[in-house]
Design a protein around this motif. Structure first.
Motif, mmCIF file in Angstrom:
data_model
loop_
_atom_site.group_PDB
_atom_site.id
_atom_site.type_symbol
_atom_site.label_atom_id
_atom_site.label_comp_id
_atom_site.label_asym_id
_atom_site.label_seq_id
_atom_site.Cartn_x
_atom_site.Cartn_y
_atom_site.Cartn_z
ATOM 1 N N LYS A 31 0.833 -1.234 -0.095
ATOM 2 C CA LYS A 31 0.095 -0.134 0.157
ATOM 3 C C LYS A 31 0.807 1.185 -0.036
ATOM 4 O O LYS A 31 0.347 2.225 -0.630
ATOM 5 C CB LYS A 31 -0.924 -0.098 1.283
ATOM 6 C CG LYS A 31 -2.024 1.123 1.211
ATOM 7 C CD LYS A 31 -2.990 0.660 2.282
ATOM 8 C CE LYS A 31 -2.682 0.919 3.672
ATOM 9 N NZ LYS A 31 -3.970 0.797 4.517
ATOM 10 N N MET A 78 1.510 0.852 -4.275
ATOM 11 C CA MET A 78 0.234 1.482 -4.657
ATOM 12 C C MET A 78 0.425 2.917 -5.370
ATOM 13 O O MET A 78 -0.203 3.301 -6.356
ATOM 14 C CB MET A 78 -0.883 1.514 -3.790
ATOM 15 C CG MET A 78 -2.219 2.053 -4.203
ATOM 16 S SD MET A 78 -3.278 1.364 -2.888
ATOM 17 C CE MET A 78 -3.153 3.085 -2.285
ATOM 18 N N ALA A 111 -4.231 2.741 -7.269
ATOM 19 C CA ALA A 111 -4.993 1.699 -6.574
ATOM 20 C C ALA A 111 -5.755 0.694 -7.067
ATOM 21 O O ALA A 111 -5.801 -0.263 -6.754
ATOM 22 C CB ALA A 111 -6.126 2.893 -5.729
ATOM 23 N N PHE A 152 -3.409 -1.756 -8.292
ATOM 24 C CA PHE A 152 -2.917 -2.553 -7.466
ATOM 25 C C PHE A 152 -3.702 -3.311 -6.621
ATOM 26 O O PHE A 152 -3.483 -4.480 -6.078
ATOM 27 C CB PHE A 152 -2.342 -1.355 -6.114
ATOM 28 C CG PHE A 152 -1.904 -1.958 -4.766
ATOM 29 C CD1 PHE A 152 -0.523 -2.412 -4.769
ATOM 30 C CD2 PHE A 152 -2.563 -1.831 -3.563
ATOM 31 C CE1 PHE A 152 -0.003 -3.054 -3.588
ATOM 32 C CE2 PHE A 152 -2.239 -2.486 -2.576
ATOM 33 C CZ PHE A 152 -0.670 -3.004 -2.592
ATOM 34 N N ALA A 153 -5.108 -3.145 -6.291
ATOM 35 C CA ALA A 153 -6.114 -4.031 -5.943
ATOM 36 C C ALA A 153 -6.151 -5.205 -6.805
ATOM 37 O O ALA A 153 -6.232 -6.261 -6.191
ATOM 38 C CB ALA A 153 -7.415 -3.278 -5.816
ATOM 39 N N CYS A 191 -6.659 -1.999 5.910
ATOM 40 C CA CYS A 191 -6.896 -2.629 4.697
ATOM 41 C C CYS A 191 -5.416 -2.526 3.639
ATOM 42 O O CYS A 191 -4.998 -1.342 3.453
ATOM 43 C CB CYS A 191 -7.985 -1.821 4.182
ATOM 44 S SG CYS A 191 -8.335 -2.429 2.265
ATOM 45 N N PRO A 192 -5.056 -3.673 3.326
ATOM 46 C CA PRO A 192 -3.866 -3.613 2.578
ATOM 47 C C PRO A 192 -3.950 -3.067 1.190
ATOM 48 O O PRO A 192 -3.161 -2.786 0.537
ATOM 49 C CB PRO A 192 -3.514 -5.168 2.558
ATOM 50 C CG PRO A 192 -4.823 -5.828 2.786
ATOM 51 C CD PRO A 192 -5.624 -5.010 3.677
ATOM 52 N N VAL A 193 -5.426 -2.950 0.608
ATOM 53 C CA VAL A 193 -5.336 -2.398 -0.582
ATOM 54 C C VAL A 193 -6.212 -1.138 -0.543
ATOM 55 O O VAL A 193 -6.494 -0.614 -1.777
ATOM 56 C CB VAL A 193 -6.225 -3.518 -1.794
ATOM 57 C CG1 VAL A 193 -5.370 -4.586 -1.984
ATOM 58 C CG2 VAL A 193 -7.679 -3.784 -0.959
ATOM 59 N N ASP A 194 -6.630 -0.605 0.359
ATOM 60 C CA ASP A 194 -6.912 0.679 0.567
ATOM 61 C C ASP A 194 -8.280 1.097 -0.109
ATOM 62 O O ASP A 194 -8.628 1.696 -0.770
ATOM 63 C CB ASP A 194 -5.996 1.715 0.025
ATOM 64 C CG ASP A 194 -6.038 3.154 0.867
ATOM 65 O OD1 ASP A 194 -6.662 2.951 1.921
ATOM 66 O OD2 ASP A 194 -5.447 4.045 0.416
ATOM 67 N N GLU A 241 -14.818 -3.957 -5.410
ATOM 68 C CA GLU A 241 -14.082 -3.902 -6.611
ATOM 69 C C GLU A 241 -12.731 -4.162 -6.004
ATOM 70 O O GLU A 241 -11.706 -4.955 -6.498
ATOM 71 C CB GLU A 241 -14.115 -3.086 -7.610
ATOM 72 C CG GLU A 241 -14.284 -3.499 -9.056
ATOM 73 C CD GLU A 241 -15.004 -2.148 -9.694
ATOM 74 O OE1 GLU A 241 -14.210 -1.658 -10.224
ATOM 75 O OE2 GLU A 241 -16.363 -2.278 -10.013
ATOM 76 N N ARG A 242 -12.271 -3.208 -5.129
ATOM 77 C CA ARG A 242 -10.933 -3.495 -4.603
ATOM 78 C C ARG A 242 -10.644 -4.270 -3.715
ATOM 79 O O ARG A 242 -9.500 -4.959 -3.411
ATOM 80 C CB ARG A 242 -10.738 -1.979 -4.090
ATOM 81 C CG ARG A 242 -10.264 -1.248 -5.084
ATOM 82 C CD ARG A 242 -9.608 0.280 -4.399
ATOM 83 N NE ARG A 242 -9.635 1.253 -5.450
ATOM 84 C CZ ARG A 242 -9.754 2.598 -5.064
ATOM 85 N NH1 ARG A 242 -9.909 2.829 -3.965
ATOM 86 N NH2 ARG A 242 -9.806 3.403 -6.040
ATOM 87 N N ILE A 302 -9.909 -7.454 -1.185
ATOM 88 C CA ILE A 302 -9.249 -8.905 -1.808
ATOM 89 C C ILE A 302 -9.798 -10.073 -0.706
ATOM 90 O O ILE A 302 -9.407 -10.912 -0.767
ATOM 91 C CB ILE A 302 -7.926 -8.895 -1.896
ATOM 92 C CG1 ILE A 302 -7.315 -8.202 -0.396
ATOM 93 C CG2 ILE A 302 -7.501 -7.858 -2.950
ATOM 94 C CD1 ILE A 302 -5.839 -8.395 -0.473
#
Lengths: 331, 199, 977
Positions: A149, A153, A158, A161-162, B68-71, B86-87, B89
């Protein structure tokens, strides 16, 4: 430690509550005012460290109303783990760079003899690379969870990255199983060769050939390699156990257990990554001839003599038995 | 001054009727096993028993967003903490961090493939266009966009669960406590909003 | 820092407009506060704070596509009467919105109401008519169903008489449906027509009506806001009537009222009490008399009220003297100090109200319990004004209405008894000849020493109660006081697991020649017992898929509009009853004055017919037009007084709570509070009903010096007839038409025409003009001489946990009631002799859960509710559990003392119940004595959650007045499974 203390506090608090409950049942008060005696959040948090009650849905974790432990975990996860990770990984890299600058690639002192000795057979190499390959992917995808992150990222955005992280998670979860297989194989394959002996003490006393001069004698594995072996086995088991807990969440675990599992998993991971960096260094650019052992499986006799003199002796005496196999250097 | 919405469960009113739970299921067609809102009873069966309805509290400095690792979390202008499926995981970290047990995960497959996290949206949908089909499918109805408050609070049988601007609901709660002379406090407010309601 | 808006979401700044522009299109403050839950009043403190409401989006569409229509109906679960607002799009019910305007629920719901859409959505409904053929469920057509059922009914009628067909109706019917089924039974020729009121509040109706005139809640949920002291005894409204708690808790807060809960369990309601009193189950009368002991001892009673408005309190004093604090504590377990504190509050901190539910009524002493409760209210002067009263929380959504409309073995609609005058009254309303009606009934031969009955006598004999149907099917025919046993059950909307002694019921089912279940779900009836043939399931739609009115517990009548068309092949009750009547050949007679289109009777016309005949109970003023206007203008009604302060219904009470006297044209406002002398009768005032004569043993039964406001007669007076009007010279106020009608009805004796059978409404109209109430101004009876116990006395339960008390407080002697023998005394004696209390040492009681309702088929089929309660359980005290090695959540066997009955359930170890007491909810079915019956349901109709029924282990015991079953006190043993 924190958790244990909590458990203890919880047990005491529960005992107190149960005790008072029984007392209440035995001598029914003449007047009960449920409104006046309503339970308070502060008091529960002080007594139990979390607020837990009863809920009709069959989901034990839903009965926990408030768990402030998440705050500590967040801190561990977001701050401590990142510091530990950064120090361990960057620190190790730094040490290796300095070491490389100081010593460069450690050459085979007697040059290459041209005669080759089989050090690792096909199965051993397969097991090593199975474990190593999985480990590298697991490490990269794992480090991604903690550091992606902030590091990745901002570079790729974002959404990208996701998307990457989603695949990374799948890879991490699925490759965990071959990794664990590799771990088991490694253990049974090499455990006998990795039982610490007095030789290892000498080896370490002599600096393992990395610092100072001279190569202390070693059998198949020297002290340093044994250290790697046990790091991998013990660290791997820790990662496997905590990983399995994380992959099957709340299968008999509470939220505190899950938090603990995650933190242990994270810390052991970064430490093991650091150890593996050293392992990779020494197996590649750190030492001439070392990589051969795991690529072709055959090492130069001089290298073997230098680092594993006792092992070379043993191989030689055994040679007639397994002769043909060890004697084909030119293939 | 910007609006800052909050939830407040008045435990002296909550009777564990679970209307908030089923209203939520009904409004958003939430599947079996996902409990965006739940009611927990403390001291069950003992004098002083209290029930509290709990869901995502839409915290100030939300721990879920932090870990949250993916924000995938974001906070709207009115302080609703939402997330992007969508983000997401499905790593489960938000559940470990959340003080209130709000994040929920559908079990979509084998180990590890915990589905996208689902949680209370304060009836405010998600990142897709307001009141769009895609938003409804992913997050449920967007009542806020229609000028309505969360259905759980709107339908609460005893008006124990309050939703709306934090200052107003705090005022309502304060007034109630003054009038009736007792109150077991705004459960979770210190944890979620780092404040309590002084009476 | 970590919380930030992402750029892609920046365009969704929904509320930013709000912050800068407060004036455009926002909710106003009132709506916001309503939504937030602040009661009106005390808003100043909120004053200038920013509003939390949000601005409606420009295109405020819930889901894209076709327009959305809002329709109003009433929740079909409990009796509170919450308005349901449905969003309908393209004929599909897509969502629910809060009904802010309803003065009853103000937008709120409980778990059931908030999940009610799923009842209509649900895929576990019965989808088409089915029958059992050789043990297999078979799909059939409606035509085939009616033909086969009709032919079998006719054959049974010839062989065993009309009384051999038992007609069981539903508290979930609309008023119109209930009325229609009662009419159907009359036209078929039986009085064996009953519904759930039998097993919930029949004893309340009997006890309350025998005290002061009418069998209903005297005040309302809303009015509890006015109370200073509230006792809830034998009720757990927090689970059974959650929305009512809104009013109770607000009252408790704003008035700082005392909320006293008297119950064996520390219920969810008790958790909010200011005082909780734990009693031994089955000791209600000692508790009440114990309170009265303190009241009389200290002179806290309302002497003036008693003098003016109560008959027979002296007898009560004598009985109460026996209940010293020591004896009360010995029998009930409640210490004297607590009793005294409660008594003082109730008597001195007035107005006080007493709330009760099935904890009081479902007892062998149910009627006596209710009578004791009424006596406490009378002694403290707590009836007939704001904040007081017997606030009886009824059970099902329309159990009050279905009771009113005569789904009862001893009444015609609106409490007209089974006497000739009543039959003739309804004959006039229905426009059918009395002789024809009489011809429909059986002649009963002399049996077992009992004399024969001719058709007229049988027509005037109450039928068999729903609690005894299986006994009536299984006992020797001689024991059953009618032509033959019960041979067929025609069941509309009534669970099979709500009646006690299920192992016996299962055997009874096997005896039946015909079983017809008309219900949205197959119910327990479909799987209980071992039937292979002659069993029919008819899919009925819910009340949400049809129109009609329903009467809430507070007597408010609300009109519900059809939300969507009935789903699958289901049909509404009216259609099914019409088709059955058609097949049986009396549809033309039965629907003479009712418009029928495509075999679908019009609900409005049914209500109009009720209006034409409902004089006795004031069901005459509630025309469909007035009710619909109330529903359309709910926001005009005040939340405390329930009176409209503005709009087209100004002055009316919400839902025209009965009695709403006279024709709709005179616009009586309805009666919010019964027997309220503070109001003019035209404003909903009234007095105790002079129902029991004018004098007894030299004492007057008419009120003394008490009368309703504005009355021209300033004292007690008897009920009005044409003759009385004439004597007063008030007949001159009757119009010519009214006189003509009265004289036509009276025939040879027009002076005998009473206010209750005057179809012109003239007598009522004139009385209202004169400020008097046509039913007379009498005293309430503390001594009801016609009941088995004129003044209630304590009687131990049939299965008493205290056998040593049975000798002093035995149950009533055996007897015959309502066509059946009642051998309670024999059973009680045997239990003592065999020392059942030793082998079954735990008291078992039962009750409700908030998520489920009644027999639970509907709610257990609702995925949103079923998820919340997935297992049947028994609550057991930690001490009892540990003594038996039982752990929380573990499986246990609960064993009953009769029929070797047993149930396998989960243990819930809790201090909610006292030591030696266990509790089981009654909504479960589908397991029977450890065996899962799921495969026996027609495919796809099995409820999501199944479980053991508590009534598998409940036991014998019937109230002598109404044959109410005993579900609240029996004995059991519990073992780890």
């Amino acid at each position: 430690m924190v958790k244990q203390a909590r458990r203890l506090a919880l047990a005491i608090a529960v005992a107190l509550l149960v005790g008072s409950g029984i007392a209440a049942a035995q001598q029914q008060p003449t007047s009960v005012n449920p409104t006046a005696s309503s339970v308070k959040e502060e008091q529960l948090l002080q007594q139990l460290q979390n607020v837990q009650g009863r809920i009709t849905i069959p989901d034990a974790k839903a009965a926990v109303l408030i768990q402030p432990g998440g705050r500590d975990w967040r801190d561990l996860q977001q701050v401590s783990l990142r510091w530990i990770g950064a120090i361990a990984i960057l620190g190790m890299l730094g040490v290796l760079i300095l070491f490389y600058m100081a010593r460069g690639t450690i050459p085979i002192s007697g040059k290459r003899s041209g005669r080759r000795v089989l050090r690792f057979g096909y199965f051993e190499r397969f097991t090593h690379w199975l474990t190593a390959g999985c480990f590298i992917v697991l490490a990269v995808t794992g480090v991604n969870v903690t550091f992606g992150k902030v590091l990745l990222m901002p570079l790729i955005g974002a959404d990208a990255f996701a998307g990457w992280s989603q695949w990374a998670k799948y890879a991490h979860n699925y490759l965990a199983f071959p990794f664990m297989l590799g771990l088991i194989l490694t253990f049974f394959m090499w455990v006998l060769d990795n039982i610490p002996t007095k030789l290892d003490v000498d080896w370490f006393r002599a600096g393992g050939g990395l610092v100072g001069k001279g190569h202390p004698p070693a059998r198949k594995f020297n002290g340093g390699q044994k250290l790697i072996f046990w790091s991998v086995i013990l660290g791997g088991v820790a990662l496997s156990v905590t990983g399995l807990l994380l992959i099957f969440p709340f299968a008999g675990t509470t939220i505190a257990d899950m938090q603990l599992a995650q933190i242990v998993h994270g810390i052991v991971s970064v430490v093991l990554v650091a150890v593996m960096l050293a392992h990779i260094y020494i197996g590649t650019i750190g030492m001439e001839g070392a990589f051969d052992a795991m690529s072709s499986g055959e090492v130069d006799e001089n290298w073997a003599r230098e680092h594993h003199a006792l092992w070379l002796e043993e191989e030689r005496t055994k040679a007639p038995a397994g002769g043909q196999r060890a004697a084909g250097p030119a293939e | 001054m910007a609006t800052r919405v909050k939830f407040l469960c008045d435990a002296d009113r909550c009777i564990e009727c679970n209307a908030c739970v089923t209203a939520c299921k009904n409004e958003h067609e939430v599947p079996w096993g996902i409990n965006r809102r739940r009611v927990v009873t403390l001291n069950d069966g003992k004098p002083g028993e209290r029930s509290i309805s709990m869901a995502c509290m839409h915290c100030t400095d939300a721990p879920c967003a932090a870990v949250c690792p993916v924000d995938c979390f974001y906070t709207t202008a009115d302080a609703v903490v939402l997330h992007s499926k969508e983000r997401c995981i499905g790593c489960g970290y938000c559940f470990y961090a959340c003080p209130f047990g709000a994040p929920q995960y559908p079990r979509v497959g084998n180990f590890g493939s915990r589905g996208k996290m689902d949680k209370c949206t304060y009836c405010a949908g998600g990142p897709e266009a307001d009141a769009s089909q895609a938003e409804y499918a992913n997050y449920g109805a967007n009542r806020l966009a229609e000028g309505k408050l969360p259905i759980c609070a709107e339908m609460c049988s005893t008006k124990a669960l309050l939703a709306g601007d934090g200052q107003i609901i705090a005022e309502i709660y304060r007034e109630r406590v003054l009038k009736r002379g007792y109150g077991s406090g705004a459960w979770g407010w210190k944890t979620a909003y780092k404040e309590t309601i002084a009476v | 820092m970590l919380i930030k808006r992402k750029s892609r979401e920046a365009s969704h700044s929904r509320l930013q407009a709000l912050a800068s522009d407060h004036s455009s299109g926002m909710l106003d403050r009132r709506s916001f506060l309503m939504r937030s839950g602040l009661a009106v009043g005390g808003l100043a403190a909120v004053g200038a704070t920013t509003l939390g409401a949000v601005k409606p989006a420009q295109a405020a569409m819930a889901k894209p596509g076709a327009p959305i229509e809002l329709r109003r109906n009433i929740c079909t679960h409990c009796s509170v009467g919450c308005t349901v607002v449905a969003e309908v799009q393209n004929g599909v019910w897509i969502g629910q919105e809060p009904a802010w305007d309803s003065p009853i629920n103000r937008g709120t719901h409980c778990a059931k109401g908030a999940a009610i859409r799923e009842l209509v959505h649900g895929d576990r409904r019965l989808k088409y008519p089915m029958k059992l053929a050789n043990g297999q469920w078979q799909r059939i057509s409606w035509d085939q169903a009616f033909n086969e059922i009709g032919d079998k009914m006719v054959a049974l009628r010839e062989k065993s008489g009309a009384d051999s067909v038992y007609i069981l109706g539903s508290a979930k019917f609309s008023n119109e449906g209930a009325y229609l089924l009662r009419k159907f039974a009359a036209f078929w020729g039986t009085n064996s027509v009953d519904h759930q009121a039998r097993i919930c509040h029949s004893t309340t109706v009997a006890g309350v009506a025998n005290t002061w005139g009418y069998g209903a809640m005297t005040n309302s949920y809303n009015d509890i806001r006015n109370s200073k002291t509230v006792i809830i005894m034998g009720g757990n409204p927090a689970e059974a009537h959650p929305v009512s708690l809104q009013h109770v808790l607000v009252g408790k807060e704003l008035k700082r009222a005392n909320l006293i809960v008297i119950d064996p369990r520390l219920t969810r309601t008790a958790a909010h009490a200011t005082e909780y009193v734990r009693i031994r189950p089955g000791t209600d009368i000692p508790v009440i008399w114990g309170l009265l002991w303190h009241i009389f001892q200290n002179g806290w009673e309302d002497k003036e009220f008693i003098r003016q408005r109560v008959y027979g309190m002296d007898l009560v004093r004598k009985e109460v003297e026996k209940w010293t604090p020591e004896e009360v504590e010995r029998v009930t377990g409640v210490p004297g100090a607590q009793m005294k504190a409660v008594a003082e509050k109730f008597a001195k901190e007035k107005p006080s109200t007493l709330v009760w539910c099935m904890g009081a009524t479902q007892k062998t002493v149910g009627t006596a319990n209710v009578r004791a409760f009424c006596t406490l209210l009378l002694a403290t002067g707590n009836v007939g004004s704001e904040g007081t009263g017997a606030n009886i929380f009824r059970g099902h959504c329309n159990v009050q209405g279905a009771t009113d409309l005569g789904l009862d073995i001893a009444n015609l609609p609106l409490y007209y008894g089974l006497v000739e005058g009543a039959w003739r009254h309804w004959g006039r309303v229905w426009e059918v000849e009395y002789d024809w009606l009489q011809s429909r009934f059986d002649e009963v031969p002399a049996k077992a020493g009992r004399p024969a009955r001719n058709r007229k006598q049988n027509m005037e004999t109450p039928g068999i109660t729903s609690t005894r149907w299986f006994d009536a099917a299984m006992m020797p025919a001689d024991e059953v006081d009618q032509r033959d046993n019960v041979k067929a059950m025609l069941i509309f909307g009534h669970g099979g697991n709500t009646v006690t002694r299920m192992p016996e019921a299962a055997k009874g089912l096997a005896k039946l020649d015909l079983l017809v279940v008309a219900d949205p779900h197959p119910t327990t009836w479909a799987v209980l017992g071992e039937r292979k043939e002659n069993t029919y399931l008819l899919p009925i739609c819910t009340q949400l898929e049809t129109s009609g009115s329903r009467t809430a517990s507070n007597r408010s009548i609300q009109w519900g509009d059809k939300i969507v068309e009935p789903i699958f092949e289901s049909k509404d009750d009216y259609w099914v009853m019409y088709r059955l009547a058609e097949k049986l050949g009396f549809a033309d007679r039965m629907f003479k004055n009712i418009k029928v289109e495509n075999k679908q009777p019009l609900a409005e016309d049914l209500l109009r017919e009720i209006n034409r005949g409902g004089w006795s109970t004031g069901y005459t003023g509630q025309s469909p037009e007035r009710l619909k206007s109330h529903m359309a203008n709910q926001g005009d009604f005040d939340i405390v007084t329930l009176r409209a302060t503005k709009g087209p219904n100004q002055g009316d009470y919400y839902g025209l709570p009965w009695p709403c006297w006279g024709k709709p044209e005179i616009r009586h406002p309805g009666t919010h509070i019964l027997y309220n002398t503070n109001l003019h009768v035209k404003d909903g005032g009234g007095t105790f009903r002079a129902r029991f004569g004018v004098e007894r043993e030299g004492q007057t039964l008419l009120a003394e010096g008490s009368f309703s406001a504005g009355s021209e007669i300033k004292d007690g007076y008897p009920e009005f007839t044409y003759g009385v009007l004439k004597k007063l010279g008030w007949d001159s106020l009757l119009t010519a038409d009214e006189k003509a009608t009265i004289e036509r009805i009276g025939g040879a004796n027009p002076d005998g025409v009473s206010w209750a059978i005057d179809l012109s409404g003239g007598i009522q109209r004139v009385c209202l003009e004169k400020g008097v109430i046509h039913y007379g101004n009498g005293k309430a009876r503390a001594n009801a001489w016609n009941l088995p116990d004129p003044v209630p006395v304590h009687r131990e339960p049939i299965y008493s946990p205290r056998p040593e008390l049975v000798a002093k407080y035995p149950t009533l002697p055996n007897g015959r009631q309502l066509r059946m023998p009642n051998i309670g005394a024999t059973v009680q004696k045997a239990a003592v002799d065999k020392n059942v209390a030793r082998d079954f040492p735990i008291i078992l009681t039962s009750g409700r859960l908030v998520e489920y309702e009644g027999g639970g088929e509907e709610t257990r089929s609702n995925k949103w509710l079923a998820e919340l309660q997935q297992d049947m359980f028994v609550e057991i005290h930690p001490a009892d559990a540990s003594a038996r090695g039982i752990v929380d959540g573990g499986w246990v066997w609960v064993l009953g003392p009769e029929s070797g009955s047993k149930t396998r359930v989960k243990a819930l170890v809790t201090e909610r119940v006292g030591r030696g007491v266990a509790f089981m909810p009654f909504h479960f079915a589908g397991w029977f004595q450890g065996v899962d019956q799921r495969p026996k349901y027609p495919q796809g109709t099995d409820p999501i959650v199944l479980g053991e029924s508590v009534n598998t282990v409940t036991t014998y015991g019937y109230d002598p007045v109404t044959n109410m079953q005993e579900t609240k006190v029996t004995l059991c043993q519990i073992r780890a499974a």
